[in-house]
Write an enzyme that holds these catalytic residues in place. Sequence first.
Site, short mmCIF file in Angstrom:
data_model
loop_
_atom_site.label_atom_id
_atom_site.label_comp_id
_atom_site.label_asym_id
_atom_site.label_seq_id
_atom_site.Cartn_x
_atom_site.Cartn_y
_atom_site.Cartn_z
N HIS A 168 0.90 -1.35 0.41
CA HIS A 168 0.44 -0.06 0.11
C HIS A 168 0.91 1.29 0.07
O HIS A 168 0.43 1.90 -0.36
CB HIS A 168 -1.09 -0.26 0.82
CG HIS A 168 -2.14 0.74 1.16
ND1 HIS A 168 -2.42 2.15 0.22
CD2 HIS A 168 -3.50 0.55 1.29
CE1 HIS A 168 -3.53 1.92 -0.23
NE2 HIS A 168 -4.44 1.55 0.69
N ASP A 388 -9.29 -6.62 -17.99
CA ASP A 388 -9.44 -7.61 -18.95
C ASP A 388 -7.68 -7.48 -19.40
O ASP A 388 -7.48 -6.64 -20.44
CB ASP A 388 -10.64 -6.59 -19.27
CG ASP A 388 -11.03 -8.08 -20.81
OD1 ASP A 388 -10.35 -9.77 -20.83
OD2 ASP A 388 -12.36 -7.72 -21.87
#
Length: 453
Positions: A168, A388
Amino acid sequence: MMASPLPPFTVRRGQPELVVPAAPTPREVKALSDLDDGEGMRFYSSGIHLYRGSPAKAGQDPARVVREALARALVPYYPIAGRLREEAGRKLVVDCGAQGVLFAEADADLTADDFGDVQSPPFPCFEQFILESTTVAGVEPVLDRPLLYIQVTRLKCGGFIFGQRICHCIVDAPGAMQFEKAVCELACGADAPSVAPAWGRELFMARRPPRPSYPHLEYREPAGGNATDRMMRTPPGDMARAPFAFGPSEIAGLRQRAPPHLRATCSRFELVAACIWRSRAAALEYAPDEEVRLSFIVNARGRAGVPLPPGFYGNAFAYSVAATTAGELCGGGLGYALELVKKAKAAVTYDYLQSVADLMVQEGRPLFALSRTYIVSDISHAGFKSIDFGWGETVYGGPAKGGEGPLPGVTNYFSRAKNGKGEECIMVPICLPKDAMDKFQLEVDGLTLRSSS
């Protein structure tokens, strides 16, 4: 709607290997911002994307496609292939030496359909589909480790699971999505990512000298500490987990209970956050005079006055806090909580973010407060479904776990999902002591039920 119980299965994972940038990259040391390197950022967030097989991809190995695209994406995003080190004052810098990210391929005796209608975290058996690193005394270090771990698990239907864990400190959720979309674009044949990455961390460096200009309750423990906080004292085995869906009917019920002057202006997020904060405080039965808080992540992207460059992928958010006593919160009606939520949400400005950076330096990069605090991260607009790699839209895309960071159960993700009627809703995975869950359900039902009058 829930995920289906998985049939017995085995995951066969290959030996993890380092993937380095596909072309030479600058050898340099880059300082993280003073928002990036706070104690609360020093962990790995995990995500999972599940894909069905695609006839157009028959014969193609998703692990090879992802690995090759990853190596290419690490050229413009070369700091992600580096390693963190700590300098004076706990300042984190990235040693950009193309050390690489860790990658593993695996195979599982499952199909995408075996997971059923998984709508929200935690993803079933997520531990099998993400690549963990070594922990030390229960804590996962971030220094001198790969900043990104990826596992691609091939499924017997021709689909696959993309599991990632990323530090993070180097990215926030929009930044991670930006990087993953870059990998996707390259996997689908693009010559370069459509969005060029920008470092820009100097925007969130502390002033000299640091001069915090806000109270920053998010880093101050409430009076009494955690002695009376059941969330801090309850063992994990005595906790219950359940997803709560807020669809059109529930939102309409909440909006009906909002004060007239707020009904048209409050967002779905604000309504749900106020509802859960109030219901949770009641279920945990805090004493009326105890301070309770709602802390939520406010993204600075797109906010007026925050000069972020296009393509910025670092941490650009603050924890904003609404605080009151349990008696006032639970006795004041939904409108009282809504007013506090809206006020806290509006408080985050560029000056506020600079003040957080100043506090980080001045006070040794503290962890945010956890006692009697409910922390919310709204990921409903993060774009997980759009990741995708050429196999089509995800069956599931989102966090692997229900909550992450220093104390899972205190932090919740708000995500998008479909309810049993096929309606779009906000899905919230709730974790509470077992004997508090029924009371929480009753409180939520009371606030979301529409009046017939």
